[in-house]
Design a protein around this motif. Structure first.
Motif, PDB file in Angstrom:
ATOM      1  N   ILE A 122      38.377  41.048  41.774  1.00  0.00           N
ATOM      2  CA  ILE A 122      39.571  40.615  41.164  1.00  0.00           C
ATOM      3  C   ILE A 122      40.663  41.504  42.022  1.00  0.00           C
ATOM      4  O   ILE A 122      40.716  42.592  42.165  1.00  0.00           O
ATOM      5  CB  ILE A 122      39.528  41.193  39.746  1.00  0.00           C
ATOM      6  CG1 ILE A 122      38.369  40.615  39.116  1.00  0.00           C
ATOM      7  CG2 ILE A 122      40.894  40.735  39.127  1.00  0.00           C
ATOM      8  CD1 ILE A 122      37.696  41.529  38.134  1.00  0.00           C
ATOM      9  N   HIS A 123      41.480  40.630  42.446  1.00  0.00           N
ATOM     10  CA  HIS A 123      42.705  41.367  43.101  1.00  0.00           C
ATOM     11  C   HIS A 123      43.824  41.867  42.119  1.00  0.00           C
ATOM     12  O   HIS A 123      44.067  41.371  40.914  1.00  0.00           O
ATOM     13  CB  HIS A 123      43.624  40.105  43.661  1.00  0.00           C
ATOM     14  CG  HIS A 123      44.662  40.629  44.967  1.00  0.00           C
ATOM     15  ND1 HIS A 123      45.676  41.053  44.443  1.00  0.00           N
ATOM     16  CD2 HIS A 123      44.612  40.935  46.217  1.00  0.00           C
ATOM     17  CE1 HIS A 123      46.278  41.641  45.524  1.00  0.00           C
ATOM     18  NE2 HIS A 123      45.360  41.274  46.592  1.00  0.00           N
ATOM     19  N   ARG A 124      44.199  43.004  42.459  1.00  0.00           N
ATOM     20  CA  ARG A 124      45.273  43.694  41.617  1.00  0.00           C
ATOM     21  C   ARG A 124      46.362  42.800  41.115  1.00  0.00           C
ATOM     22  O   ARG A 124      46.868  43.002  40.100  1.00  0.00           O
ATOM     23  CB  ARG A 124      45.862  44.763  42.236  1.00  0.00           C
ATOM     24  CG  ARG A 124      46.720  45.857  41.427  1.00  0.00           C
ATOM     25  CD  ARG A 124      47.178  47.156  42.310  1.00  0.00           C
ATOM     26  NE  ARG A 124      45.972  47.685  42.738  1.00  0.00           N
ATOM     27  CZ  ARG A 124      45.606  48.881  42.560  1.00  0.00           C
ATOM     28  NH1 ARG A 124      45.944  49.697  41.825  1.00  0.00           N
ATOM     29  NH2 ARG A 124      44.566  49.495  43.317  1.00  0.00           N
ATOM     30  N   ASP A 125      46.895  41.969  42.085  1.00  0.00           N
ATOM     31  CA  ASP A 125      48.282  41.086  41.745  1.00  0.00           C
ATOM     32  C   ASP A 125      47.765  40.252  40.514  1.00  0.00           C
ATOM     33  O   ASP A 125      48.545  39.953  39.638  1.00  0.00           O
ATOM     34  CB  ASP A 125      48.675  40.265  42.736  1.00  0.00           C
ATOM     35  CG  ASP A 125      49.354  41.115  43.858  1.00  0.00           C
ATOM     36  OD1 ASP A 125      49.905  42.495  43.518  1.00  0.00           O
ATOM     37  OD2 ASP A 125      49.291  40.812  45.014  1.00  0.00           O
ATOM     38  N   ASP A 126      46.510  39.917  40.605  1.00  0.00           N
ATOM     39  CA  ASP A 126      46.203  38.838  39.436  1.00  0.00           C
ATOM     40  C   ASP A 126      46.004  39.564  38.027  1.00  0.00           C
ATOM     41  O   ASP A 126      46.435  39.211  36.911  1.00  0.00           O
ATOM     42  CB  ASP A 126      44.679  38.321  39.678  1.00  0.00           C
ATOM     43  CG  ASP A 126      44.895  37.269  41.046  1.00  0.00           C
ATOM     44  OD1 ASP A 126      46.127  36.667  41.021  1.00  0.00           O
ATOM     45  OD2 ASP A 126      43.949  37.348  41.598  1.00  0.00           O
ATOM     46  N   LEU A 127      45.650  40.868  38.160  1.00  0.00           N
ATOM     47  CA  LEU A 127      45.750  41.764  36.827  1.00  0.00           C
ATOM     48  C   LEU A 127      46.835  42.134  36.367  1.00  0.00           C
ATOM     49  O   LEU A 127      47.469  42.041  35.301  1.00  0.00           O
ATOM     50  CB  LEU A 127      44.722  43.212  37.081  1.00  0.00           C
ATOM     51  CG  LEU A 127      43.369  42.895  37.255  1.00  0.00           C
ATOM     52  CD1 LEU A 127      42.786  44.144  37.696  1.00  0.00           C
ATOM     53  CD2 LEU A 127      42.772  42.339  36.133  1.00  0.00           C
ATOM     54  N   ASP A 128      47.976  42.245  37.244  1.00  0.00           N
ATOM     55  CA  ASP A 128      49.484  42.298  36.851  1.00  0.00           C
ATOM     56  C   ASP A 128      49.817  41.202  36.268  1.00  0.00           C
ATOM     57  O   ASP A 128      50.765  41.314  35.349  1.00  0.00           O
ATOM     58  CB  ASP A 128      50.145  42.926  37.928  1.00  0.00           C
ATOM     59  CG  ASP A 128      49.874  44.213  38.741  1.00  0.00           C
ATOM     60  OD1 ASP A 128      49.153  45.208  37.964  1.00  0.00           O
ATOM     61  OD2 ASP A 128      49.944  44.406  39.886  1.00  0.00           O
ATOM     62  N   ASN A 129      49.556  40.168  37.025  1.00  0.00           N
ATOM     63  CA  ASN A 129      50.211  38.922  36.382  1.00  0.00           C
ATOM     64  C   ASN A 129      49.570  38.631  35.103  1.00  0.00           C
ATOM     65  O   ASN A 129      50.353  38.080  34.077  1.00  0.00           O
ATOM     66  CB  ASN A 129      49.683  37.575  37.080  1.00  0.00           C
ATOM     67  CG  ASN A 129      50.454  37.608  38.308  1.00  0.00           C
ATOM     68  OD1 ASN A 129      51.503  38.060  38.511  1.00  0.00           O
ATOM     69  ND2 ASN A 129      50.027  37.100  39.535  1.00  0.00           N
ATOM     70  N   TYR A 130      48.299  38.796  34.748  1.00  0.00           N
ATOM     71  CA  TYR A 130      47.745  38.770  33.325  1.00  0.00           C
ATOM     72  C   TYR A 130      48.419  39.845  32.453  1.00  0.00           C
ATOM     73  O   TYR A 130      48.837  39.381  31.165  1.00  0.00           O
ATOM     74  CB  TYR A 130      46.371  39.307  33.501  1.00  0.00           C
ATOM     75  CG  TYR A 130      45.566  39.365  32.083  1.00  0.00           C
ATOM     76  CD1 TYR A 130      45.368  38.260  31.138  1.00  0.00           C
ATOM     77  CD2 TYR A 130      45.305  40.687  31.704  1.00  0.00           C
ATOM     78  CE1 TYR A 130      44.898  38.415  30.082  1.00  0.00           C
ATOM     79  CE2 TYR A 130      45.003  40.877  30.458  1.00  0.00           C
ATOM     80  CZ  TYR A 130      44.413  39.737  29.471  1.00  0.00           C
ATOM     81  OH  TYR A 130      44.159  39.787  28.212  1.00  0.00           O
TER      82      TYR A 130
END
Length: 63
Positions: free
Chosen positions: A40-48
């Motif tokens: 999982i990319h950190r940016d995708d977690l931040d977007n979530y």
């Protein structure tokens, strides 16, 4: 990030992260096919985390 690392990052249980991946609420990919480890990319977690739906009901009530 691995599921375990992502769970620590967003302060959720690893099973919750897996659920979010399977329900496509966060984006990730499985290395080495269907039974591979999730990444999982950190940016995708931040977007979530930025989405209002990611907040718990308790947080929404206190606002």
């Amino acid at each position: 990030m691995t599921v375990k690392e992502a769970a620590a990052y967003i302060k959720r249980h690893p099973q919750t992260v897996l659920h979010l991946l399977h329900t496509e609420q966060i984006v990730g990919f499985q290395a080495s096919g269907r039974n591979g480890e999730w990444r999982i990319h950190r940016d995708d977690l931040d977007n979530y985390l930025r989405r209002p739906a990611a907040r718990s009901k308790r947080q929404l009530r206190s606002v």
